[in-house]
Design a protein around this motif. Structure first.
Motif, PDB file in Angstrom:
ATOM      1  N   ILE A 257       0.311  -1.393  -0.064  1.00  0.00           N
ATOM      2  CA  ILE A 257      -0.018   0.116  -0.169  1.00  0.00           C
ATOM      3  C   ILE A 257       0.975   0.846   0.467  1.00  0.00           C
ATOM      4  O   ILE A 257       0.277   2.406   0.518  1.00  0.00           O
ATOM      5  N   GLY A 258       2.739   0.847  -0.544  1.00  0.00           N
ATOM      6  CA  GLY A 258       2.943   2.244  -0.441  1.00  0.00           C
ATOM      7  C   GLY A 258       3.501   3.101   0.999  1.00  0.00           C
ATOM      8  O   GLY A 258       3.751   3.822   0.819  1.00  0.00           O
ATOM      9  N   GLU A 259       3.478   2.295   1.710  1.00  0.00           N
ATOM     10  CA  GLU A 259       4.606   2.694   3.156  1.00  0.00           C
ATOM     11  C   GLU A 259       5.136   2.218   3.961  1.00  0.00           C
ATOM     12  O   GLU A 259       5.873   0.817   3.340  1.00  0.00           O
ATOM     13  N   LYS A 260       6.049   2.883   4.565  1.00  0.00           N
ATOM     14  CA  LYS A 260       6.900   2.030   5.218  1.00  0.00           C
ATOM     15  C   LYS A 260       7.005   2.128   6.466  1.00  0.00           C
ATOM     16  O   LYS A 260       6.438   3.456   7.116  1.00  0.00           O
ATOM     17  N   LEU A 261       7.482   0.835   7.110  1.00  0.00           N
ATOM     18  CA  LEU A 261       7.284   0.464   8.739  1.00  0.00           C
ATOM     19  C   LEU A 261       7.881   1.703   9.281  1.00  0.00           C
ATOM     20  O   LEU A 261       7.010   2.274  11.273  1.00  0.00           O
ATOM     21  N   GLU A 262       8.872   2.361   9.331  1.00  0.00           N
ATOM     22  CA  GLU A 262       9.559   3.081  10.076  1.00  0.00           C
ATOM     23  C   GLU A 262       9.232   4.133  10.542  1.00  0.00           C
ATOM     24  O   GLU A 262       8.956   5.298  11.199  1.00  0.00           O
ATOM     25  N   SER A 263       8.185   4.576   9.064  1.00  0.00           N
ATOM     26  CA  SER A 263       7.369   6.247   8.913  1.00  0.00           C
ATOM     27  C   SER A 263       6.371   5.962   9.767  1.00  0.00           C
ATOM     28  O   SER A 263       5.956   6.754  10.785  1.00  0.00           O
ATOM     29  N   ILE A 264       5.697   4.886   9.706  1.00  0.00           N
ATOM     30  CA  ILE A 264       4.734   4.864  10.898  1.00  0.00           C
ATOM     31  C   ILE A 264       4.928   4.730  12.258  1.00  0.00           C
ATOM     32  O   ILE A 264       4.136   5.101  12.980  1.00  0.00           O
ATOM     33  N   ALA A 265       5.747   4.093  12.383  1.00  0.00           N
ATOM     34  CA  ALA A 265       6.677   3.904  14.025  1.00  0.00           C
ATOM     35  C   ALA A 265       7.039   4.474  13.941  1.00  0.00           C
ATOM     36  O   ALA A 265       6.176   5.478  15.774  1.00  0.00           O
ATOM     37  N   ILE A 266       7.366   5.315  13.585  1.00  0.00           N
ATOM     38  CA  ILE A 266       8.328   6.910  14.186  1.00  0.00           C
ATOM     39  C   ILE A 266       6.776   7.689  14.828  1.00  0.00           C
ATOM     40  O   ILE A 266       7.262   8.348  15.995  1.00  0.00           O
ATOM     41  N   ARG A 267       5.940   8.043  13.708  1.00  0.00           N
ATOM     42  CA  ARG A 267       5.021   8.694  13.991  1.00  0.00           C
ATOM     43  C   ARG A 267       3.682   8.586  15.329  1.00  0.00           C
ATOM     44  O   ARG A 267       3.788   9.234  16.514  1.00  0.00           O
ATOM     45  N   TYR A 268       3.608   7.192  14.684  1.00  0.00           N
ATOM     46  CA  TYR A 268       3.275   6.302  15.815  1.00  0.00           C
ATOM     47  C   TYR A 268       3.497   6.198  17.365  1.00  0.00           C
ATOM     48  O   TYR A 268       2.399   7.277  18.250  1.00  0.00           O
ATOM     49  N   ALA A 269       5.010   6.656  17.782  1.00  0.00           N
ATOM     50  CA  ALA A 269       5.780   6.549  18.697  1.00  0.00           C
ATOM     51  C   ALA A 269       5.010   8.116  19.407  1.00  0.00           C
ATOM     52  O   ALA A 269       4.960   7.858  20.601  1.00  0.00           O
ATOM     53  N   MET A 270       5.610   8.697  18.422  1.00  0.00           N
ATOM     54  CA  MET A 270       6.229   9.897  19.107  1.00  0.00           C
ATOM     55  C   MET A 270       5.068  11.036  19.400  1.00  0.00           C
ATOM     56  O   MET A 270       4.022  11.411  20.819  1.00  0.00           O
ATOM     57  N   GLU A 271       3.794  10.679  18.373  1.00  0.00           N
ATOM     58  CA  GLU A 271       2.245  11.029  18.747  1.00  0.00           C
ATOM     59  C   GLU A 271       1.634  10.529  19.884  1.00  0.00           C
ATOM     60  O   GLU A 271       0.636  11.344  20.465  1.00  0.00           O
ATOM     61  N   SER A 272       1.343   9.316  20.411  1.00  0.00           N
ATOM     62  CA  SER A 272       0.820   8.666  21.075  1.00  0.00           C
ATOM     63  C   SER A 272       1.468   9.187  22.569  1.00  0.00           C
ATOM     64  O   SER A 272       0.990   9.374  23.586  1.00  0.00           O
ATOM     65  N   TRP A 273       3.031   9.279  22.842  1.00  0.00           N
ATOM     66  CA  TRP A 273       3.384   9.200  23.709  1.00  0.00           C
ATOM     67  C   TRP A 273       3.049  10.443  24.435  1.00  0.00           C
ATOM     68  O   TRP A 273       3.348  11.397  25.586  1.00  0.00           O
TER      69      TRP A 273
END
Length: 411
Positions: A257-273
């Motif tokens: 689906i044209g996504e990269k795990l690292e981009s998702i992981a970084i934003r998810y952790a920063m935004e959620s924390w």
């Protein structure tokens, strides 16, 4: 006249800390290939106001000290405009020394390497590898340096197993009557593992810990499209092959689906924390530089009482390349701008109020919120794809570990 009371760390610690664990040959084939001077100068220009390192991270302290000593950096960013957090106690891969004499030596060496008269915070490094009694002893010595010499300002612990961090925070409070200022947890709040939230956060807060930082949001490079980093020390990552295979499967599905795990992981952790870690967060600098410009953000001297914002969770990032830094800072800025745009019943939300305002900043708030929602959805999909490997933690220390420092001293 009595000295002014020391402000709580949660009043002054910046929300984004640039880690330098990557400044060694664990993550890179050659340290010489890391543009540390350029990275640190760029980070400061982009608004970063805190740096994390350790005496154990190879040449990291020296490289950080050299970078901060550049004349152009010193001119634009006086020492009081940023914070340095380092660690003591871990001497080598299987060698730990928490004795008062070594703590003093380590702190003195860190001061020399980073060309400073004080360290804003010092952690006892990887506390799960020594006895609780040794941790309490080291904490007491760091506090003595704080109170008698002023070379250390805040004292904390770092480590991997969440339950160990909790038990030690409780022990230090019980034994000394004073809570720990700061706890650094790594690889325990990300798209693969949220044990810091589910098993640690409330207990650490109850133990009086002022700030809990979330480090290694990519779990030491595990949560990347290219797999774990293999540097000059070979493949050192503790993740078992089955977990690595599960992560690779996630990457393959995201590729479709044209996504990269690292981009998702970084934003998810920063935004959620920022949100869930707010009770053990800070009101410090937001690190809101502009990644699209080379203009220097004016240095802001860190002092207490400047902010009445609600607290937000603190994240530690790690990069080895300027491009990685720029991309991470763009993500961070997008996260904060999205948060600023939030509303609750037609009024700015608590988190929007915490972030303040950027007058004249052009930002598509609707697009930002849509991306945030997409990240949450992809994080949930990642959890489902990981299956039994979600919330998996590797043993630390590994079975059969022996502290060779103790072994050597007994011979």
């Amino acid at each position: 006249m009595a000295d002014a009371p020391r402000p709580k760390l949660s009043e002054i610690l910046p929300l984004l800390i640039c880690g330098s664990a990557t400044f060694n040959n664990q993550y890179n084939v050659s340290v010489a290939d890391i543009p540390t001077n350029v990275l640190i100068a760029r980070a400061l220009k982009l608004g970063v106001r805190a740096f994390d390192t350790s005496a154990y991270y190879g040449p990291s302290e020296t490289l950080l000290g050299d970078a901060l000593a550049q004349p152009s950096v010193q001119k634009a960013f006086p020492r009081e405009s940023y914070m340095i957090l380092t660690k003591c106690g871990r001497v080598g891969l299987s060698s730990f020394d928490y004795s008062p004499a070594w703590v003093r030596k380590s702190v003195a060496r860190s001061l020399e390497r980073m060309r400073t008269t004080y360290l804003d915070a010092v952690y006892c490094h990887d506390v799960e590898f020594v006895t609780p009694e040794e941790v309490v002893m080291a904490i007491k010595e760091l506090r003595r340096l704080r109170d008698e010499q002023g070379t250390v300002r805040y004292v904390g612990i770092s480590g991997y197993p969440v339950h160990v961090l909790v038990s030690l925070a409780e022990l230090v409070l019980r034994e000394t009557g004073e809570p720990i200022d700061i706890v650094q947890s790594y690889s325990n709040f990300n798209v693969q593992n949220t044990r810091l939230l589910t098993e640690g956060l409330e207990a650490l807060r109850t133990a009086g810990v002022d700030v809990v930082t979330n480090a290694s949001v990519l779990s030491m490079g595990l949560l990347r499209h290219n797999g774990v980093p293999v540097g000059g020390q070979g493949d050192w990552h503790p993740a078992p092959k089955e977990l690595r295979a599960a992560v690779k499967n996630v990457c393959d599905e995201l590729d479709k689906i044209g996504e990269k795990l690292e981009s998702i992981a970084i934003r998810y952790a920063m935004e959620s924390w920022l949100r869930v870690g707010s009770s053990v967060g800070s009101r410090g600098d937001l690190a809101l530089g502009d990644a699209d410009t080379n203009d220097t953000k004016p240095a802001v001297v860190i002092s207490p009482g400047q902010s009445t914002r609600a607290k937000l969770g603190v994240t530690v990032i790690g990069v080895s390349k300027v491009e990685e830094l720029d991309e991470t800072m763009k993500l961070w800025r997008n996260v904060l701008l999205t948060m600023m745009s939030e509303e609750d019943n037609g009024r700015p939300s608590r988190f929007a109020t915490s972030c303040g305002d950027l007058n004249g900043d052009h930002f598509d708030a609707e697009k930002g919120r849509q991306r945030r929602d997409d990240i949450v959805k992809h994080a949930q999909e990642t959890k489902e794809l990981l299956g039994q490997w979600y919330d998996y933690v590797w043993p630390s220390p590994q079975e059969g570990f022996i502290n060779i420092r103790h072994q050597d001293s007994s011979q």
